[in-house]
Design a protein around this motif. Structure first.
Motif, short mmCIF file in Angstrom:
data_model
loop_
_atom_site.label_atom_id
_atom_site.label_comp_id
_atom_site.label_asym_id
_atom_site.label_seq_id
_atom_site.Cartn_x
_atom_site.Cartn_y
_atom_site.Cartn_z
N ALA A 65 0.81 -1.22 0.00
CA ALA A 65 0.00 0.00 0.00
C ALA A 65 0.84 1.27 0.00
CB ALA A 65 -0.94 -0.01 1.20
N ASP A 66 2.15 1.11 0.22
CA ASP A 66 3.06 2.25 0.24
C ASP A 66 3.70 2.53 -1.12
OD1 ASP A 66 3.28 3.62 2.60
OD2 ASP A 66 4.40 2.00 3.57
N ARG A 67 3.50 1.60 -2.08
CA ARG A 67 4.23 1.73 -3.35
C ARG A 67 3.27 1.69 -4.55
NH1 ARG A 67 8.30 -2.66 -3.73
NH2 ARG A 67 9.15 -1.36 -5.39
N PRO A 68 2.57 2.82 -4.79
CA PRO A 68 1.58 2.88 -5.88
C PRO A 68 2.16 2.50 -7.24
CG PRO A 68 1.67 4.97 -4.66
CD PRO A 68 2.70 4.08 -4.06
N GLU A 69 3.47 2.73 -7.42
CA GLU A 69 4.08 2.45 -8.73
C GLU A 69 4.08 0.95 -9.04
OE1 GLU A 69 5.64 3.47 -6.02
OE2 GLU A 69 7.44 2.25 -5.71
N THR A 70 3.81 0.10 -8.01
CA THR A 70 3.83 -1.36 -8.24
C THR A 70 2.44 -1.94 -8.48
OG1 THR A 70 3.58 -1.82 -5.86
CG2 THR A 70 5.83 -1.61 -6.69
N TRP A 71 1.38 -1.10 -8.37
CA TRP A 71 0.03 -1.65 -8.40
C TRP A 71 -0.43 -2.06 -9.80
CZ3 TRP A 71 -2.34 2.91 -5.08
CH2 TRP A 71 -1.79 2.85 -3.79
N THR A 72 -0.14 -1.21 -10.80
CA THR A 72 -0.69 -1.44 -12.14
C THR A 72 -0.26 -2.78 -12.71
OG1 THR A 72 -0.58 0.94 -12.42
CG2 THR A 72 -1.00 -0.34 -14.40
N SER A 73 0.98 -3.20 -12.42
CA SER A 73 1.48 -4.45 -12.99
C SER A 73 0.72 -5.66 -12.45
CB SER A 73 2.98 -4.59 -12.71
OG SER A 73 3.17 -4.75 -11.32
N LYS A 74 -0.01 -5.48 -11.33
CA LYS A 74 -0.75 -6.62 -10.75
C LYS A 74 -2.19 -6.68 -11.24
CE LYS A 74 2.25 -7.52 -7.05
NZ LYS A 74 2.44 -8.04 -5.72
N LEU A 75 -2.60 -5.68 -12.02
CA LEU A 75 -3.97 -5.68 -12.55
C LEU A 75 -4.15 -6.80 -13.56
CD1 LEU A 75 -4.80 -1.95 -13.39
CD2 LEU A 75 -6.04 -3.42 -11.79
N ARG A 76 -5.36 -7.42 -13.55
CA ARG A 76 -5.71 -8.39 -14.57
C ARG A 76 -7.03 -7.94 -15.18
NH1 ARG A 76 -5.43 -14.16 -11.37
NH2 ARG A 76 -3.42 -13.86 -10.33
N GLY A 77 -7.38 -8.55 -16.31
CA GLY A 77 -8.68 -8.26 -16.90
C GLY A 77 -9.81 -8.57 -15.93
N ALA A 78 -9.59 -9.59 -15.09
CA ALA A 78 -10.64 -10.05 -14.18
C ALA A 78 -10.62 -9.33 -12.83
CB ALA A 78 -10.50 -11.55 -13.96
N THR A 79 -9.72 -8.35 -12.67
CA THR A 79 -9.66 -7.67 -11.37
C THR A 79 -10.96 -6.91 -11.14
OG1 THR A 79 -7.28 -7.41 -11.69
CG2 THR A 79 -8.29 -6.17 -9.88
N ARG A 80 -11.55 -7.15 -9.96
CA ARG A 80 -12.89 -6.61 -9.70
C ARG A 80 -12.86 -5.61 -8.54
NH1 ARG A 80 -17.66 -5.42 -10.32
NH2 ARG A 80 -19.40 -6.39 -9.23
N LEU A 81 -12.02 -5.87 -7.55
CA LEU A 81 -12.01 -4.93 -6.42
C LEU A 81 -10.64 -4.83 -5.74
CD1 LEU A 81 -12.30 -6.46 -3.39
CD2 LEU A 81 -14.62 -6.81 -4.21
N VAL A 82 -10.49 -3.71 -5.01
CA VAL A 82 -9.29 -3.47 -4.22
C VAL A 82 -9.69 -3.41 -2.76
CG1 VAL A 82 -7.30 -1.96 -3.86
CG2 VAL A 82 -8.36 -2.08 -6.11
N TYR A 83 -8.92 -4.08 -1.91
CA TYR A 83 -9.27 -4.18 -0.49
C TYR A 83 -8.11 -3.65 0.36
CZ TYR A 83 -11.24 -6.17 3.76
OH TYR A 83 -11.78 -6.31 5.01
N ALA A 84 -8.42 -2.68 1.22
CA ALA A 84 -7.37 -2.05 2.04
C ALA A 84 -7.77 -2.03 3.51
CB ALA A 84 -7.14 -0.63 1.54
N GLU A 85 -6.81 -1.66 4.37
CA GLU A 85 -7.09 -1.43 5.79
C GLU A 85 -6.50 -0.08 6.16
OE1 GLU A 85 -5.82 -4.78 8.19
OE2 GLU A 85 -7.26 -6.12 7.23
N SER A 86 -7.24 0.71 6.94
CA SER A 86 -6.80 2.09 7.23
C SER A 86 -5.51 2.12 8.03
CB SER A 86 -7.86 2.85 8.03
OG SER A 86 -9.15 2.61 7.56
N ILE A 87 -5.40 1.24 9.04
CA ILE A 87 -4.19 1.16 9.87
C ILE A 87 -3.92 -0.33 10.05
CG2 ILE A 87 -3.10 1.73 12.08
CD1 ILE A 87 -5.08 3.95 12.50
N THR A 88 -2.68 -0.78 9.80
CA THR A 88 -2.43 -2.22 9.86
C THR A 88 -2.11 -2.65 11.30
OG1 THR A 88 -0.06 -2.06 9.46
CG2 THR A 88 -1.49 -2.20 7.52
#
Ligand SMILES: *Cc1c(COP(=O)(O)O)cnc(C)c1O
Length: 385
Positions: free
Chosen positions: A128-151
């Protein structure tokens, strides 16, 4: 005065309260009835029945929770895990792909990689700290993103606005577990998230006496989750509704005290020679300090720290504490302590746990509303023990 102009302290008390008051009752009464008389309702969903989550107790809570997060709709559930599992089962189908923040709550991680994987839903973890790494993990079937406010338990805060806008840009549903900060400190819907989930067992109820959950956010999505909840059956019992409703009224005063006490305890621990390292977003030494300051209106009531020594030393320290209770769970008015290596993260291999930064002597504290002077004095005697 319109709702939108009221502050959260006022909303905690007055939003969602039935008007006119039921029988004149100042406090929301408990409707301890599983079913309600038919009065000509035309759809199945309009019939009142506890499992449909539509008794007066449920409806009052839904309105209060939606107001607290500035959302269109809200729904209470039988537990935090019922909120998470029902939401994911409502929105995902076999073949779908999820991007989830790493360092997830254990139950959520197990659900994604256990039951949901078994049902044909794939999941990849993102930093969650490295936005530059997110796009490469996208797939055609990606439907949602799940996060937590504080780990948990290192209390880091990811690039939450970045996750919400990434989801929007790619047409994904964005979901965040907002249990740790509560709407008092962070309102994800205003930051662009579609759904905010809670374990109300923790701060929202605040008294360590019920298990409950909530799904808050976009009306169409909450409606979809309600439809699935009616089938899966994870509805909240009316007496638990009543206790949660009562607990919510003091949310603002409780959480503010917890933030003040946690800050005092964290600063105290940081000065002690027996402590190697303190994790609290309110400390300038915490890697997420600047982000938490920018996003939140307080740093929360959770603190963790690493003791100098081995696990025996850590267990001796826990046994020497007199005020805090050694117990899992968090967010209550009483201070609770745990050693994550033996509780929340006991299922992980030691190697994986250490790689995630969760050492044998890491202690997690859910700071309560006792006097912080008494808490610090008790921690001091236990450290010198
Ligand atoms: C406790 C917790 C949950 C699970 O909630 P339950 O009410 O115990 O089912 C989910 N997420 C977080 C962050 C939690 O702390």
């Amino acid at each position: 005065m319109g709702r939108e102009h009221q502050r959260i302290e006022t909303l905690c008390i007055h939003s969602g309260e039935p008007r006119p008051r039921l029988g004149g009752a100042v406090s929301m009464p408990v409707f301890q009835s599983s079913t309600f008389e038919y009065t000509g309702e035309e759809s199945y969903g309009a019939l009142r029945y506890i499992r449909m989550n539509n008794t007066p107790n449920h409806e009052a809570l839904h309105a209060k929770l939606a107001a607290l997060e500035g959302a269109e709709a809200a729904l209470v559930t039988a537990s935090g895990m019922a909120a998470i599992s029902t939401t994911l089962l409502a929105l995902l189908s076999p073949g779908d792909h999820v991007l989830a923040q790493n360092r997830l709550y254990g139950g959520t991680h197990a659900l994604l990689f256990g039951e949901l994987a078994r049902l044909g839903v794939a999941c990849d973890l993102i930093d969650a700290d490295r936005p530059e790494t997110w796009t490469s993990k996208l797939r055609g079937a990606t439907r949602l993103v799940y996060a937590e406010s504080i780990t948990n338990p290192l209390l880091s805060v990811g690039d939450l606005p970045g996750i919400a806008s990434f989801a929007k840009a790619h047409g994904l549903i964005s979901i965040i577990d907002n249990t740790f900060p509560t709407p008092l400190l962070f309102r994800p819907i205003e930051t662009g998230f579609d759904l905010s989930l809670h374990s109300c067992t923790k701060y929202l109820n605040g008294h360590s006496d019920i298990v409950a959950g909530a799904v808050i956010g976009r009306g169409d999505l909450v409606g979809q989750v309600l439809h699935t909840l009616n089938h899966l059956g994870g509805s909240l019992d009316p007496h638990a509704c009543f206790l949660l409703h009562r607990g919510l009224k003091t949310l603002a005063v409780r959480v503010r005290e917890q933030c003040k006490n946690a800050q005092a305890l964290a600063e105290f621990l940081e000065r002690r020679p027996e402590v190697l390292h303190v994790n609290y977003p309110g400390l300038p030494s915490h890697p997420s300090h600047a982000r938490a300051r920018a996003l939140f209106s307080g740093y929360g009531g959770m603190v963790s720290f690493e003791l100098d020594g081995d696990e025996k030393r850590a267990d001796r320290f826990l046994a020497a504490l007199r005020l805090p209770v050694t117990a899992p769970g968090l967010g209550g008015v009483e201070t609770l302590v745990t050693r994550p290596a033996t509780t929340s993260h006991a299922a992980m291999s030691r190697e994986a746990r250490l790689a995630a930064g969760i050492t044998d002597t890491l202690i997690r504290v859910s700071v309560g509303i006792e006097a912080h002077e008494d808490l610090c004095a008790d921690f001091a005697q236990a450290l010198s023990n």
